[in-house]
Design a protein around this motif. Sequence first.
Motif: not given
Length: 232
Positions: A1-13, A151-161
């Motif tokens: 997972x990268x910051x760029x890929x993560x940012x492409x997701x939707x917020x809950x709203x 599926x809910x994946x929890x990461x650190x700030x640096x995307x360590x799962x």
Amino acid sequence: MTPERFARGMTFADYVKFTGSPENLGREGFDVRRFALVHPRLDWSQFLAERYARARLTDGQAAAIKQLAAQPGGPAKILIISEDWSSDCRRDVPYLARLAEAGGLELRIFIRDADTMQRKGLPDPGAHPNADLVREYANEKNGQKFATVPVAVFFTRDFVELHRYVEYPAVYQKDRVLGALRAARAGETEEQSKARGGRDIGALLESPFPDVWAHAAIAEIISALHERLLTS
């Protein structure tokens, strides 16, 4: 997972708005009460908004996620794969949004399916925009990998799962529960059994039990995160 890929997701709203959009409603879905595919799919946007408005963590859960998030290497981001046709997603995703808020975690939601529902196995690489995530965070049982939600994946700030939550909490024996509700009763025809089973499942989904299982999911997640940080 990268910051760029993560940012492409939707917020809950954003996700709630999307579920009521023509783009989403035009996709194939599933109705567990009828145990049948539906196309167009049902509009669950109001249900999700209302469930989120009612969803509350316990004081202990809220305090625990704040404590975990404040630790070095603690949870900072949640990636969710969801489909609104799934009763498991409708049960858990609003509570996961509340968990993110309580801990100050960044949450992004990605849909699992293309225009048709993924009925079995995994999508081919590149089959749709989120196929990479569906494949990366697939469920696995009895040596078989398959697409699933939520599926809910929890990461650190640096995307360590840190932890991955899949489908439902351990205390909810879903196959046994739904199997018992759908099982034929004495004297029922197949059609009567299907109709009655659908009504019973619908009643279950409107009962207090989904909230019980949602709270169990949150407790399970928090406990797993605590164990991970304590032992890593």
